[in-house]
Design a protein around this motif. Structure first.
Motif, PDB file in Angstrom:
ATOM      1  N   GLU A  21      -0.628   2.714   0.570  1.00  0.00           N
ATOM      2  CA  GLU A  21      -1.084   2.139   1.823  1.00  0.00           C
ATOM      3  C   GLU A  21       0.066   1.441   2.522  1.00  0.00           C
ATOM      4  OE1 GLU A  21      -4.595  -0.192   1.249  1.00  0.00           O
ATOM      5  OE2 GLU A  21      -5.453   1.290  -0.111  1.00  0.00           O
ATOM      6  N   LYS A  22      -0.168   1.042   3.754  1.00  0.00           N
ATOM      7  CA  LYS A  22       0.898   0.505   4.591  1.00  0.00           C
ATOM      8  C   LYS A  22       1.668  -0.638   3.920  1.00  0.00           C
ATOM      9  CE  LYS A  22       1.757  -0.806   9.333  1.00  0.00           C
ATOM     10  NZ  LYS A  22       1.179  -0.977  10.649  1.00  0.00           N
ATOM     11  N   ARG A  23       0.996  -1.567   3.301  1.00  0.00           N
ATOM     12  CA  ARG A  23       1.661  -2.722   2.687  1.00  0.00           C
ATOM     13  C   ARG A  23       2.270  -2.411   1.329  1.00  0.00           C
ATOM     14  NH1 ARG A  23      -1.349  -8.280   4.125  1.00  0.00           N
ATOM     15  NH2 ARG A  23      -1.375  -7.952   6.369  1.00  0.00           N
ATOM     16  N   GLN A  24       1.769  -1.426   0.648  1.00  0.00           N
ATOM     17  CA  GLN A  24       2.272  -1.086  -0.679  1.00  0.00           C
ATOM     18  C   GLN A  24       2.626   0.393  -0.746  1.00  0.00           C
ATOM     19  OE1 GLN A  24      -0.847  -2.417  -3.298  1.00  0.00           O
ATOM     20  NE2 GLN A  24       0.176  -4.370  -3.592  1.00  0.00           N
ATOM     21  N   SER A  25       3.494   0.806   0.129  1.00  0.00           N
ATOM     22  CA  SER A  25       3.873   2.216   0.146  1.00  0.00           C
ATOM     23  C   SER A  25       5.237   2.396  -0.512  1.00  0.00           C
ATOM     24  CB  SER A  25       3.902   2.741   1.585  1.00  0.00           C
ATOM     25  OG  SER A  25       4.833   2.023   2.343  1.00  0.00           O
TER      26      SER A  25
END
Length: 89
Positions: A21-25
């Protein structure tokens, strides 16, 4: 006296893919090595290695564009398995 051999391994980045996901890519990379084997590799940071670029290993250290990098552990696999893993991650 022991002589130390320099071990050089080079891998060519064939493809990459953004995962998560955007924060944990992070990026995974499909790499073909000079020995004809393939691997899915990931840098310790969220570094992206563009297709067509090379990774080098000299002795026990990995380099990208002559800068030291840290790769997470990986295993060598065959070509079809590397394609499958890149698309299924």
């Amino acid at each position: 006296m022991n002589t130390r051999e320099t071990v050089f391994i080079e891998g060519n980045v064939l493809a990459n893919r953004l995962i998560g996901e955007k924060r944990q890519s992070y990026y995974i990379h499909r790499v073909m090595f000079g020995n004809g084997k393939y691997a899915i590799v990931r840098a310790q940071s969220s570094t992206c290695f563009p297709p067509g670029e090379s990774l080098q290993r000299r002795d026990c250290e990995w380099f990208f564009e002559n800068k030291k990098i840290r790769l997470l552990p990986f295993q060598y696999i065959n070509e079809s398995e590397s394609m499958r893993r890149l698309t299924e991650y």
